[in-house]
Design a protein around this motif. Structure first.
Motif, short mmCIF file in Angstrom:
data_model
loop_
_atom_site.label_atom_id
_atom_site.label_comp_id
_atom_site.label_asym_id
_atom_site.label_seq_id
_atom_site.Cartn_x
_atom_site.Cartn_y
_atom_site.Cartn_z
N ASN A 70 22.47 -38.75 -79.22
CA ASN A 70 21.50 -38.04 -79.48
C ASN A 70 20.64 -38.12 -78.59
O ASN A 70 20.63 -38.97 -77.42
CB ASN A 70 20.92 -37.96 -81.10
N ARG A 71 19.76 -37.38 -77.99
CA ARG A 71 19.54 -36.97 -76.94
C ARG A 71 17.82 -38.00 -76.04
O ARG A 71 18.13 -38.53 -75.52
CB ARG A 71 18.44 -35.83 -77.13
N ARG A 72 17.22 -38.17 -77.50
CA ARG A 72 16.25 -39.24 -77.46
C ARG A 72 17.51 -40.99 -76.63
O ARG A 72 16.18 -41.37 -76.20
CB ARG A 72 15.68 -39.67 -78.42
N ALA A 73 18.03 -41.09 -78.18
CA ALA A 73 18.29 -42.28 -77.73
C ALA A 73 19.32 -41.97 -76.01
O ALA A 73 19.18 -43.14 -75.36
CB ALA A 73 20.20 -42.57 -78.14
N LEU A 74 19.78 -41.39 -75.86
CA LEU A 74 20.55 -41.98 -74.40
C LEU A 74 19.81 -41.08 -73.16
O LEU A 74 19.53 -40.95 -71.99
CB LEU A 74 21.89 -40.59 -74.03
N VAL A 75 18.63 -39.76 -73.11
CA VAL A 75 17.56 -39.97 -72.20
C VAL A 75 17.06 -41.44 -71.71
O VAL A 75 16.97 -41.66 -71.10
CB VAL A 75 17.23 -38.91 -72.43
N ALA A 76 16.78 -42.06 -73.07
CA ALA A 76 16.03 -43.19 -72.26
C ALA A 76 16.88 -44.41 -71.26
O ALA A 76 16.20 -44.83 -70.59
CB ALA A 76 16.45 -44.17 -74.14
N VAL A 77 18.09 -43.97 -71.51
CA VAL A 77 18.80 -44.39 -70.59
C VAL A 77 17.85 -44.29 -68.83
O VAL A 77 18.17 -45.00 -67.56
CB VAL A 77 20.75 -44.58 -69.93
N ALA A 78 18.29 -43.03 -68.84
CA ALA A 78 17.93 -42.09 -68.08
C ALA A 78 16.28 -42.56 -67.14
O ALA A 78 15.90 -43.10 -66.29
CB ALA A 78 18.07 -40.93 -67.51
N THR B 89 25.60 -30.24 -82.89
CA THR B 89 26.15 -32.14 -82.44
C THR B 89 26.23 -31.88 -80.88
O THR B 89 27.03 -32.17 -80.50
CB THR B 89 27.11 -32.85 -83.20
N GLU B 90 24.65 -32.38 -80.73
CA GLU B 90 24.93 -33.38 -78.94
C GLU B 90 25.85 -34.19 -79.07
O GLU B 90 25.73 -35.26 -79.75
CB GLU B 90 23.29 -33.68 -78.37
N VAL B 91 27.06 -34.09 -77.46
CA VAL B 91 28.20 -34.73 -77.45
C VAL B 91 27.93 -35.27 -75.65
O VAL B 91 28.99 -36.27 -75.82
CB VAL B 91 29.59 -34.27 -77.61
N GLY B 92 27.09 -34.99 -75.28
CA GLY B 92 26.73 -34.66 -73.72
C GLY B 92 25.60 -34.98 -73.35
O GLY B 92 24.39 -33.92 -73.77
N ILE B 93 25.17 -36.27 -72.55
CA ILE B 93 24.06 -36.13 -71.92
C ILE B 93 23.95 -35.85 -70.25
O ILE B 93 24.63 -37.07 -70.03
CB ILE B 93 22.97 -37.17 -72.61
N PHE B 94 23.55 -35.17 -69.35
CA PHE B 94 23.32 -35.13 -67.49
C PHE B 94 22.15 -35.23 -67.36
O PHE B 94 21.27 -34.46 -67.47
CB PHE B 94 24.20 -34.53 -67.51
N LEU C 37 23.08 -39.27 -64.02
CA LEU C 37 23.83 -40.27 -64.82
C LEU C 37 23.72 -39.52 -65.76
O LEU C 37 23.65 -38.05 -65.75
CB LEU C 37 22.89 -40.73 -66.04
N GLY C 38 25.15 -39.87 -66.61
CA GLY C 38 26.16 -38.91 -67.34
C GLY C 38 26.86 -39.63 -68.42
O GLY C 38 27.35 -41.46 -67.93
N VAL C 39 26.54 -39.36 -69.81
CA VAL C 39 26.46 -40.02 -70.57
C VAL C 39 27.02 -39.39 -72.12
O VAL C 39 26.74 -38.02 -72.17
CB VAL C 39 25.30 -41.09 -71.55
N TYR C 40 28.68 -40.14 -72.47
CA TYR C 40 29.24 -39.08 -73.49
C TYR C 40 30.01 -40.17 -74.36
O TYR C 40 30.34 -40.97 -73.95
CB TYR C 40 30.15 -38.17 -73.16
#
Length: 217
Positions: free
Chosen positions: A4-12, A95-100, A190-193
Motif C-alpha cells: 500500500n501507499r504508506r508502506a512503500l512511500v516510506a522507501v522514498a 487495490t494500489e499495485v504500484g508506487i512511483f 523510485l518505482g516499487v511494485y
C-alpha cells in the motif's frame, strides 16, 4: 496482496531524509536557504503507464549548527512528487499495485563544494540506506542494471528484489532506483511494485525517461 501507499512511500521518504542531515560546517551570520525545483513525470507518460499523480509536496529541513563558536542555520527544501497505480483485483476490489516517486533535492553548494551527501551515493548505497531505515523491506538483492537517458543525461537504473510484510503477509516486490543531477538539483526516482505484476518494469522505465525538471507551470 499488493503493497500500500504508506508502506512503500516510506522507501522514498527514507532516501529523502538522508539527503538533508549532513550539512554541518557552514559559517556566517544569516541562514542559508536552498530550495529544489520540483520534478515530475510528463502527464502523458504517467497516464499511458496507468499512474495517477498525488501531487507535489515540499519537505523543509531546518538545522542549526555550531562551528568555531558560531551558530549557523541552514534551510534545505526538497520536493517530492508521488504517483500510484490501482487495479481491480477481484474480491480485493480496487487495490494500489504500484508506487512511483520523484524526489528533487538541492545540491547545496558552498564555495564550489557540493555538501549534499546524495552526490556520493550509488544506487546500491541508496537501497542499503532505505533498508536500514525501513524495517518492512528485507531480503534485498540486486537483480540487474541498465542505462537510460533522462533529460539528455545517461543514468543507471538498478533493479532490486525484496520482500515486505503487509497485514501479516509477505509480498515480493521489485524496486527500481536511479539518480542523476540536473542543474542545481539532484533527482532521485523510485518505482516499487509486486513481482507478480507482469510488464510493470517497462512502465517504470518509461516514466523515468519522461521526468521533467523543472516542471513547467
Amino acid at each position: 496482496m499488493a503493497p500500500n501507499r504508506r508502506a512503500l512511500v516510506a522507501v522514498a521518504l527514507a532516501v529523502l531524509l538522508a539527503t538533508s542531515g549532513c550539512i554541518g560546517f557552514l559559517t556566517g551570520d544569516e541562514a542559508l536557504s536552498f530550495t529544489a525545483e520540483p520534478a515530475a513525470v510528463a502527464d502523458s507518460a504517467a497516464q499511458e503507464a496507468g499512474y495517477e499523480s498525488n501531487g507535489t509536496r515540499s519537505i523543509e529541513v531546518n538545522r542549526t549548527f555550531e562551528v568555531a563558536g558560531q551558530e549557523r542555520r541552514v534551510v534545505a527544501t526538497n520536493q517530492l512528487t508521488g504517483y500510484t497505480k490501482s487495479m481491480e483485483l477481484g474480491p480485493l476490489g480496487e487495490t494500489e499495485v504500484g508506487i512511483f516517486t520523484v524526489v528533487s533535492t538541492p545540491a547545496v553548494e558552498v564555495a564550489g563544494q557540493t555538501l549534499n551527501p546524495i552526490a556520493q551515493f550509488s544506487n546500491q548505497r541508496l537501497i542499503q540506506f532505505v533498508q536500514q531505515q525501513y524495517e518492512g523491506l528485507s531480503d534485498v538483492q540486486q537483480e540487474s542494471s541498465q542505462n537510460i537517458t533522462v533529460q539528455g543525461t545517461e543514468t543507471t537504473v538498478t533493479k532490486f528484489s525484496g520482500t515486505t510484510t503487509l497485514q501479516g503477509q509477505e509480498v515480493d516486490v521489485y524496486v527500481h532506483v536511479t539518480k542523476y543531477r540536473d542543474g542545481d538539483d539532484f533527482i532521485l526516482a523510485l518505482g516499487v511494485y509486486p513481482q507478480r505484476l507482469s510488464g510493470e518494469e517497462e512502465n517504470v522505465l518509461s516514466m523515468m525517461r519522461a521526468i521533467e525538471h523543472p516542471v513547467e507551470d
